[in-house]
Write a protein that holds these residues in place. Structure first.
Motif, short mmCIF file in Angstrom:
data_model
loop_
_atom_site.label_atom_id
_atom_site.label_comp_id
_atom_site.label_asym_id
_atom_site.label_seq_id
_atom_site.Cartn_x
_atom_site.Cartn_y
_atom_site.Cartn_z
N ASP A 1 -22.39 42.45 21.34
CA ASP A 1 -21.38 43.33 21.92
C ASP A 1 -21.36 43.13 23.43
O ASP A 1 -22.13 42.36 23.99
CB ASP A 1 -21.63 44.79 21.55
CG ASP A 1 -23.02 45.28 21.95
OD1 ASP A 1 -23.46 44.98 23.09
OD2 ASP A 1 -23.67 45.94 21.14
N GLU A 2 -20.46 43.86 24.11
CA GLU A 2 -20.28 43.68 25.55
C GLU A 2 -21.55 43.96 26.34
O GLU A 2 -21.75 43.39 27.41
CB GLU A 2 -19.14 44.58 26.06
CG GLU A 2 -17.77 44.11 25.66
CD GLU A 2 -16.66 44.88 26.37
OE1 GLU A 2 -16.88 45.33 27.52
OE2 GLU A 2 -15.57 45.03 25.79
N LEU B 1 -23.69 41.13 27.64
CA LEU B 1 -23.24 40.34 28.79
C LEU B 1 -23.95 40.75 30.08
O LEU B 1 -23.66 40.17 31.14
CB LEU B 1 -21.72 40.49 28.98
CG LEU B 1 -20.85 39.94 27.85
CD1 LEU B 1 -19.39 40.37 28.06
CD2 LEU B 1 -20.95 38.43 27.77
N TRP C 1 -13.73 37.51 24.05
CA TRP C 1 -14.94 37.60 24.87
C TRP C 1 -14.66 37.30 26.34
O TRP C 1 -15.33 37.84 27.22
CB TRP C 1 -16.02 36.69 24.30
CG TRP C 1 -16.67 37.33 23.11
CD1 TRP C 1 -16.30 37.21 21.81
CD2 TRP C 1 -17.77 38.24 23.14
NE1 TRP C 1 -17.12 37.98 21.02
CE2 TRP C 1 -18.03 38.62 21.80
CE3 TRP C 1 -18.57 38.75 24.14
CZ2 TRP C 1 -19.05 39.50 21.46
CZ3 TRP C 1 -19.60 39.64 23.81
CH2 TRP C 1 -19.82 40.00 22.48
N ALA D 1 -13.53 40.56 27.49
CA ALA D 1 -14.65 41.50 27.60
C ALA D 1 -15.42 41.29 28.90
O ALA D 1 -15.75 42.25 29.61
CB ALA D 1 -15.58 41.34 26.40
N LEU D 2 -15.71 40.04 29.23
CA LEU D 2 -16.41 39.75 30.48
C LEU D 2 -15.56 40.15 31.68
O LEU D 2 -16.05 40.73 32.66
CB LEU D 2 -16.77 38.26 30.55
CG LEU D 2 -17.40 37.77 31.85
CD1 LEU D 2 -18.67 38.55 32.19
CD2 LEU D 2 -17.70 36.27 31.76
N ARG E 1 -15.61 43.89 32.41
CA ARG E 1 -16.84 44.31 33.08
C ARG E 1 -16.84 43.90 34.56
O ARG E 1 -17.31 44.64 35.42
CB ARG E 1 -18.07 43.74 32.37
CG ARG E 1 -18.26 44.36 30.98
CD ARG E 1 -19.67 44.20 30.47
NE ARG E 1 -20.66 44.76 31.38
CZ ARG E 1 -21.98 44.73 31.15
NH1 ARG E 1 -22.44 44.16 30.05
NH2 ARG E 1 -22.82 45.25 32.01
#
Length: 428
Positions: A28-29, A32, A60, A63-64, A67
């Motif tokens: 999951d996130e 990272l 993904w 997702a990165l 963040r």
């Protein structure tokens, strides 16, 4: 870790323990964290993909990016897409009346699925909500060079409203291109055999528009870059590739200047643009990449390059340029490739953040085949036509691995793709 899940070859044993030592499972996130820490205070993070049609890469990468925006204050996302199309998306994520999905449906240039897909819609909706809820203006911009005629029309529209005195110069440039009916091949061949180029008109227009509103200035740069690109395309060799990547590099720098002191950028593009050319055979062929240019321009310490890869699955692509998009099989990776090694030894989903040079294992310093799938793809040729010799630890700073992947979810129906003139020197 994976224990001989097929593809593991005699003679590859020495990589097994190395992969196990540096692989981190990716569920999951939150997993990272180590990569976000690695980014640190970098100004530019370039996030790749091994194809333009794979669901996991888009999800993904988003997702990165989320963040980095939330935790590191990144200012904008710049993608391997056309400036005018992305400008419409940018307006929606800043709170405009249109919705991101409406703007993304407006992507009509083949390959439509590259940005007009559900995965990008999900990210753009998140970005719109983030901006509205946090009083931010994180942008979404296109870096690419292909939208010559679209950018010309955007320039004329802007000038008619804001500076009618400059319309004649812009019209002269536009009319120079009119005989070619928006066919870049027709223009390219004409400039090769007769003195029919529009370069002088474009340069005059660009000089007049530099330093104006960012959008009109950038559209002028696109017209200049595209004219140069199309003239060079027929000759072959690395020139057209380099014109394109240098244009994207210059656009990225221009955007950072526009956003001001402390601005930070996330770039989304194919691995073959994000990775450092000096770690592949691209450099031997005379090619540069956005990744290698960014390290030169900003310094390696202010740049993070992130690659993606997978072993097998499905992907959306076309069998020829402009052909209808298809969901195609991605066969198991070639024997001895990076993907073959990771299939044998890594978790099914894994994150690799590379250690300093002195502590790198052989799998990061040996030159190994690394798969690259473009928008034009023929699975039956995959075993020999889709691999780039790469020193993984030099090409990227980190790598996300997915053993099996699925195709993206396009917004447009599969049957509407129409053939159109080829503008890429390759499918990436």
């Amino acid at each position: 870790m994976g224990s001989n899940r097929g593809g593991y070859r005699e003679g590859m044993h020495r990589y097994g323990d190395e992969v196990a030592a540096i692989a981190r499972p990716l569920a999951d996130e939150g997993d990272l964290d180590i990569l976000v820490d690695r980014v640190g205070s970098a100004r530019v993070v370039l996030i790749g993909e091994a194809s333009h049609g794979t669901h996991e890469y888009y999800v993904w990468r988003a997702a990165l990016t989320r963040r980095l925006i939330v935790e590191r204050g990144f200012s904008f996302v710049a993608v391997e897409g056309d400036w005018p199309d992305c400008q419409r998306v940018d307006a929606t994520v800043r709170g405009g009346s249109a919705r991101p999905d409406e703007a993304l449906l407006g992507y009509e240039r083949w390959p439509t699925w590259m940005w007009a897909n559900e995965e990008v819609v999900d990210f753009a909706l998140w970005l719109r909500a983030f901006n509205l809820n946090n009083g931010r203006a994180v942008g979404f911009h296109g870096l690419d060079v292909y939208s010559l005629w679209e950018s010309m029309r955007e320039i004329l529209t802007w000038l008619r409203e804001h500076d009618p005195s400059q319309v004649p110069a812009a019209l002269a440039a536009y009319r120079c291109f009119e005989p070619y009916a928006e066919d870049p091949h027709a223009y390219a061949w004409a400039t090769r055999f007769v003195d029919a180029g529009c370069e002088d008109d474009v340069v005059r227009m660009l000089i007049d528009l530099r330093g104006r509103d960012l959008a009109v200035w950038q559209n002028a740069e696109v017209v200049a870059g595209a004219e140069h690109y199309y003239r060079s395309m027929i000759a072959g060799g690395p020139t057209s590739w380099n014109i394109r990547d240098r244009h994207m590099d210059a656009t990225l720098a221009r955007l950072l200047d526009h956003y001001g002191e402390g601005a930070k950028a996330v770039v989304w593009a194919h691995n073959t643009h994000v990775g450092d050319a000096n770690a592949t055979d691209q450099a031997a062929h005379g090619e540069v990449t956005i990744g290698s240019l960014a390290r030169e321009r900003f310094g390696a310490g202010d740049v993070a390059l992130v690659g993606f890869g997978s072993h097998r699955g499905t992907v959306i692509a076309g069998r020829d340029w402009g052909a209808p998009m298809e969901v195609m099989p991605v066969p198991p990776a070639r024997s001895g490739s990076i993907e073959d090694i990771l299939h044998a030894e890594a978790p099914e989903r894994a994150l690799f953040v590379f250690p300093p040079i002195a502590g790198r294992p052989d799998v990061l310093v040996d030159s190994l085949p690394h798969r690259a799938i473009g928008v034009v793809y023929r699975p039956e040729r995959d075993n020999w036509a889709n691999y780039v010799p790469s020193v993984l630890g030099d090409r990227y700073d980190a790598f996300l691995w997915f053993d099996e992947t699925q195709a993206v979810r396009p917004l447009h129906p599969f049957h509407i793709d129409a053939r159109e003139p080829e503008t890429y020197p390759s499918g990436v």
